[in-house]
Design a protein around this motif. Structure first.
Motif, PDB file in Angstrom:
ATOM      1  N   PRO A   1       0.013  -5.716  -1.366  1.00  0.00           N
ATOM      2  CA  PRO A   1      -1.130  -4.956  -2.192  1.00  0.00           C
ATOM      3  C   PRO A   1      -0.540  -3.921  -3.057  1.00  0.00           C
ATOM      4  N   ALA A   2      -1.278  -3.569  -3.872  1.00  0.00           N
ATOM      5  CA  ALA A   2      -0.925  -2.317  -4.730  1.00  0.00           C
ATOM      6  C   ALA A   2      -1.193  -1.192  -3.814  1.00  0.00           C
ATOM      7  N   SER A   3      -0.248  -0.274  -4.139  1.00  0.00           N
ATOM      8  CA  SER A   3       0.053   0.843  -3.167  1.00  0.00           C
ATOM      9  C   SER A   3      -0.780   2.034  -3.440  1.00  0.00           C
ATOM     10  N   MET A   4      -1.612   2.572  -2.475  1.00  0.00           N
ATOM     11  CA  MET A   4      -2.135   3.882  -2.878  1.00  0.00           C
ATOM     12  C   MET A   4      -1.180   5.062  -2.364  1.00  0.00           C
ATOM     13  N   HIS A   5      -0.069   4.711  -1.648  1.00  0.00           N
ATOM     14  CA  HIS A   5       0.707   5.815  -1.460  1.00  0.00           C
ATOM     15  C   HIS A   5       2.278   5.177  -1.551  1.00  0.00           C
ATOM     16  N   PRO A   6       2.791   5.359  -2.911  1.00  0.00           N
ATOM     17  CA  PRO A   6       4.181   4.774  -3.302  1.00  0.00           C
ATOM     18  C   PRO A   6       5.254   5.399  -2.366  1.00  0.00           C
ATOM     19  N   ALA A   7       5.230   6.477  -1.923  1.00  0.00           N
ATOM     20  CA  ALA A   7       6.447   7.011  -1.303  1.00  0.00           C
ATOM     21  C   ALA A   7       6.223   6.601   0.233  1.00  0.00           C
TER      22      ALA A   7
END
Length: 396
Positions: A259-265
Motif C-alpha cells: 500500500p501507499a506509505s504514510m511513514h516512508p522511513a
C-alpha cells in the motif's frame, strides 16, 4: 583398533569401556600405560625447535612469586639446572613422525576431536600453575617425575591480571606422582596442577578439540551462505565447492500488494517477512553440516608446510604393484556419506572403500584389492595429493 579389546594404554579398559565410564566424565590414573616408555624427542631437540619461527612455543616461570610467560621463538633459554621454569612446544605431531605415531594410539576418539600433541620440559619446581582446560587431555609422563594434584571442583574462578589462567581457589582431591610411562586422563574443566620433581621432567599432552556451540552455529551459517552463492554461480567461500543439492535463491523480491506509505522511513512488514522466509528455503541438513565440519576440522595447522616426495609414481598411467600410499603426518582426512574432506577441501570424488581405508588407516597398500576399483578420477585425485605433498608413496 578393536573398541572392545582391553588396552594397557587405558589401564586394562577397552576403548568402549573407557569412553563409557570416563570420557567427559571423570579422571583416570593409568600406571604404565606404555611400559618402558622413552621420549620420542630429546629435550635438546625441543629446545632447538623452540628457536624456530614456524614452531609455536611458550616459556613459563615464576619470578619473585609472580607468574611470567613469554612466547617463542627463543634465542636463549634458561640453564638446564636453573629451577622453576617450563618450556612448552605445541603441535609436535606436525614436526616429528614419532610423536605423530604416538598420537595415533588415541584414535579410539574420532579424528574430528583429536587436536595435537604438546610436549613440555621443565626443571625441578617447574609448572604452569593450578588451572583447568576446556577440553579432554591425556597427560603422558615421558621422562623424570611430575607430581599431579587434581579434582573436579566447581569453583573455576581465576586470578585476575595474570598472563596465565591460574585458579583462585584450587582444592585438589587427588595427589599422585607420575613416572615415565604413567598417564593421567582429565575431562574438561578438571582442575589440575603439575609440578616437576626432577630437572629432566618431560610430559606429553594429547589434547582434543572442543568447539563452542556458537562456533558451530556460525560455521553452519557460513556454509549455508557459501552454498547459496555457489548455486548461483557466484564466487563462494571454502564450503561452496562443489555445490550441494538445494534451492537457487535467484528470484527477486516482489511486493505487488504494497500500500501507499504514510511513514516512508519505516521498514515494510512485507519485506521483513520475505527476508525471514528465505531462511525456510535454505537446506540445513546433514550434508551441509558435514561440509562445514569436514572442511573446518581438516584445515591444516597454519604452521604446516607440505613437501612433495621425489620420484613419485604416476598413479594415472601405471598403478604400482607394491608399496603403499601414506598420508603426510600433517594431513587431515575425514569422510561422511558421499563426501571426502582433506586439508580443508572437499575432494571431487566419492569416498570409495579405498579412500575410506586411507582415511581410517592413514595408509593404503597399493596391492589392496580395493584399489582395483579406483576410477580414473580418483587416481587423478590421489596423484594431485602426491604432487601437493599431502600423500607420499612408500616403496617398502
Amino acid at each position: 583398533m578393536d573398541p572392545h579389546t582391553a588396552l594397557p594404554l587405558l589401564g586394562g579398559l577397552s576403548p568402549s569401556g573407557f569412553m563409557r565410564r570416563h570420557w567427559q566424565r571423570k579422571p583416570l590414573l593409568i600406571r604404565q600405560a606404555i611400559p618402558d616408555f622413552k621420549p620420542p624427542v630429546p629435550a635438546a631437540a625441543l629446545k632447538k625447535l623452540a628457536r624456530q619461527d614456524h614452531v609455536e612455543s611458550r616459556l613459563i616461570w615464576r619470578e619473585q612469586g609472580h607468574w611470567q610467560m613469554e612466547r617463542g621463538p627463543f634465542a636463549h633459554l634458561p640453564k638446564a639446572r636453573e629451577p622453576d621454569w617450563t618450556l612448552l612446544v605445541q603441535s609436535m605431531d606436525l614436526h616429528d613422525d614419532a610423536v605423530c605415531t604416538l598420537m595415533q594410539q588415541f584414535r579410539f576418539v574420532p579424528d574430528a576431536r583429536l587436536d595435537d600433541a604438546m610436549i613440555s620440559i621443565a626443571t625441578t619446581g617447574g609448572g604452569v600453575g593450578p588451572h583447568f582446560d576446556s577440553y579432554d587431555v591425556f597427560l603422558l609422563q615421558a621422562a623424570g617425575r611430575r607430581r599431579w594434584r587434581y579434582g573436579m571442583q566447581k569453583d573455576l574462578s581465576i586470578e585476575p591480571g595474570l598472563p596465565l589462567k591460574i585458579l583462585s581457589n584450587f582444592q585438589p582431591e587427588e595427589d599422585v606422582v607420575l613416572e615415565p610411562g604413567d598417564m593421567l586422563y582429565l575431562p574438561p574443566q578438571a582442575a589440575h596442577d603439575g609440578i616437576a620433581m626432577d630437572d629432566d621432567c618431560m610430559t606429553i599432552s594429547i589434547g582434543f578439540r572442543a568447539p563452542s556451540l556458537a562456533t558451530l552455529a556460525r560455521g553452519l551459517l557460513e556454509a549455508a551462505a557459501d552454498q547459496t552463492s555457489a548455486r548461483l554461480g557466484q564466487s563462494a567461500g571454502p564450503y561452496g565447492d562443489p555445490p550441494l543439492p538445494g534451492p537457487r535463491l535467484d528470484g527477486l523480491y516482489r511486493d505487488p500488494g504494497q500500500p501507499a506509505s504514510m511513514h516512508p522511513a519505516e521498514l515494510p512488514e512485507a519485506l521483513i517477512q520475505a527476508t525471514l522466509g528465505t531462511l525456510n528455503k535454505l537446506r540445513f541438513d546433514a550434508a551441509l553440516a558435514a561440509r562445514f565440519l569436514g572442511c573446518w576440522f581438516t584445515e591444516p595447522n597454519a604452521l604446516s608446510v607440505f613437501t612433495p616426495s621425489d620420484d613419485t609414481p604416476d598413479l594415472q598411467t601405471l598403478w604400482p604393484r607394491h608399496g603403499a600410499l601414506v598420508l603426510d603426518r600433517r594431513s587431515r582426512m575425514l569422510y561422511r556419506d558421499r563426501q571426502v574432506f582433506i586439508n580443508g577441501e572437499t575432494a571431487p570424488v566419492l569416498p570409495t572403500p579405498a579412500l575410506r581405508a586411507l582415511a581410517d588407516d592413514r595408509r593404503l597398500a597399493c596391492s589392496d584389492v580395493r584399489c582395483l576399483r579406483l576410477t580414473e578420477d580418483t587416481r587423478a585425485c590421489l596423484a594431485d595429493w602426491l604432487s601437493a605433498g599431502w600423500l607420499h608413496y612408500v616403496a617398502a
